[in-house]
Design a protein around this motif. Structure first.
Motif, PDB file in Angstrom:
ATOM      1  N   HIS A 136      18.115  59.972  17.435  1.00 16.79           N
ATOM      2  CA  HIS A 136      16.840  60.598  17.811  1.00 16.79           C
ATOM      3  C   HIS A 136      16.010  60.775  16.549  1.00 16.79           C
ATOM      4  N   LYS A 151      10.415  69.552  19.934  1.00 20.62           N
ATOM      5  CA  LYS A 151      11.123  70.177  21.053  1.00 20.62           C
ATOM      6  C   LYS A 151      12.173  69.250  21.652  1.00 20.62           C
ATOM      7  N   SER A 152      11.818  67.982  21.835  1.00 14.91           N
ATOM      8  CA  SER A 152      12.770  67.051  22.455  1.00 14.91           C
ATOM      9  C   SER A 152      13.991  66.844  21.577  1.00 14.91           C
ATOM     10  N   TYR A 155      16.174  70.088  21.605  1.00 15.57           N
ATOM     11  CA  TYR A 155      16.839  70.244  22.898  1.00 15.57           C
ATOM     12  C   TYR A 155      18.018  69.272  23.016  1.00 15.57           C
ATOM     13  N   ALA A 156      17.804  68.032  22.589  1.00 11.82           N
ATOM     14  CA  ALA A 156      18.868  67.030  22.682  1.00 11.82           C
ATOM     15  C   ALA A 156      20.074  67.434  21.836  1.00 11.82           C
TER      16      ALA A 156
END
Length: 286
Positions: A136, A151-152, A155-156
């Motif tokens: 990521h 945020k993504s 969260y991941a």
């Protein structure tokens, strides 16, 4: 000689233009640094309040169970690596990337044992070129990043720990100390060793239950710590750029002085040669 003097003058002009650019970049970085420090400090009360509530729950409940509070055998590790998108920041990126790669090589004989979450184009490109498993990435952040920007990624990473995909998470960034010092830092984010609050705590009532509130707050707390590290790293990045541009400006001034001295010597030699030729010509005619 005239040709050589023209080249020296062009070099002086070129270095002067470069010095103007580096000086301007130093001043811009200095102004942005103050704002970055303010943003980093402004984020701390929120994290402190979450920590206070979590510690209150942990202290008031006899048996608190949550994956983020439990250590388990480490089979897979996640690393969140924070770097810059651009260059001209001295050793800012090289220091943390060297620290991360040395740690990974010493701890993991196989790439199947870890995943990398990378913030910043420099870190992404460096790790991708060396075939590290980047799962990521977040790039092209502004100098005033918002939580929505990462945020993504947060969260991941946090959800991956809760789901058992990762058994521990480390966050790797340059911790801002002052304008000339940024320390490459690797800290274990999850599982939490302790969430004890140092200051005074308040009494709370929880709905629907203390455990339910804890289940919501712990992931938020982990995400807040990641965002806080990003803000701290951004302040360190701007400080590193200010220092690097300041050094470049000083070096340019030194180079201009040396070139000017060389030009003056060449000009003096040319004048002396012309006078010698005139005197020799006059003597020949006499």
């Amino acid at each position: 000689m005239a040709k050589g003097m023209r080249e020296i003058k062009r070099q002086i002009k070129s270095v002067q233009n470069t010095r103007q650019i580096t000086k301007a970049m130093e001043m811009v970085a200095s102004a942005k640094l103050r704002k970055a420090q303010e943003r980093a400090q402004a984020s701390r009360p929120y994290a402190d309040k979450i920590k206070e509530v979590v510690s209150s729950i942990a202290a008031g409940t006899q048996e608190v169970t949550h994956p983020m509070l439990e250590s388990r055998p480490v089979k897979r590790t996640a690393y969140i690596v924070i770097t810059s998108d651009g260059g001209l920041v001295g050793g800012y990126n090289a220091n943390i990337l060297r620290r991360v790669t040395d740690l990974i090589q010493s701890r993991h004989p196989s790439k199947s044992e870890y995943d990398l979450f990378v913030i910043g184009r420099k870190g992404r490109d460096y790790l991708n070129r060396r075939n590290y498993p980047v799962v990521h990435e977040v790039t092209e952040l502004s100098d005033a990043p918002k939580f929505a920007d990462i945020k993504s990624l947060t969260y991941a990473a946090v959800q991956g720990f809760e789901d058992g995909k990762f058994d521990e998470i480390y966050i790797c960034y340059n911790r801002f100390v002052n304008a000339i010092t940024q320390l490459p830092t690797v800290e274990r984010l999850l599982p939490f060793d302790s969430v004890e609050h140092d200051g005074p705590t308040s009494s709370y009532e929880y709905e629907p239950s203390a455990e339910g509130v804890l289940g919501v707050l712990l992931p938020k707390y982990a995400e807040t710590l990641i965002f806080g590290a990003l803000l701290d790293g951004k302040a360190g990045e701007l400080a590193a750029k200010m220092t690097a541009m300041g050094s470049a400006t000083k070096n340019a001034s030194k180079m201009i002085g040396e070139l000017t001295l060389t030009y003056n010597r060449a000009r003096q030699a040319a004048i002396t040669q012309e006078i010698t030729e005139i005197v020799a010509g006059a003597n020949a005619q006499g």
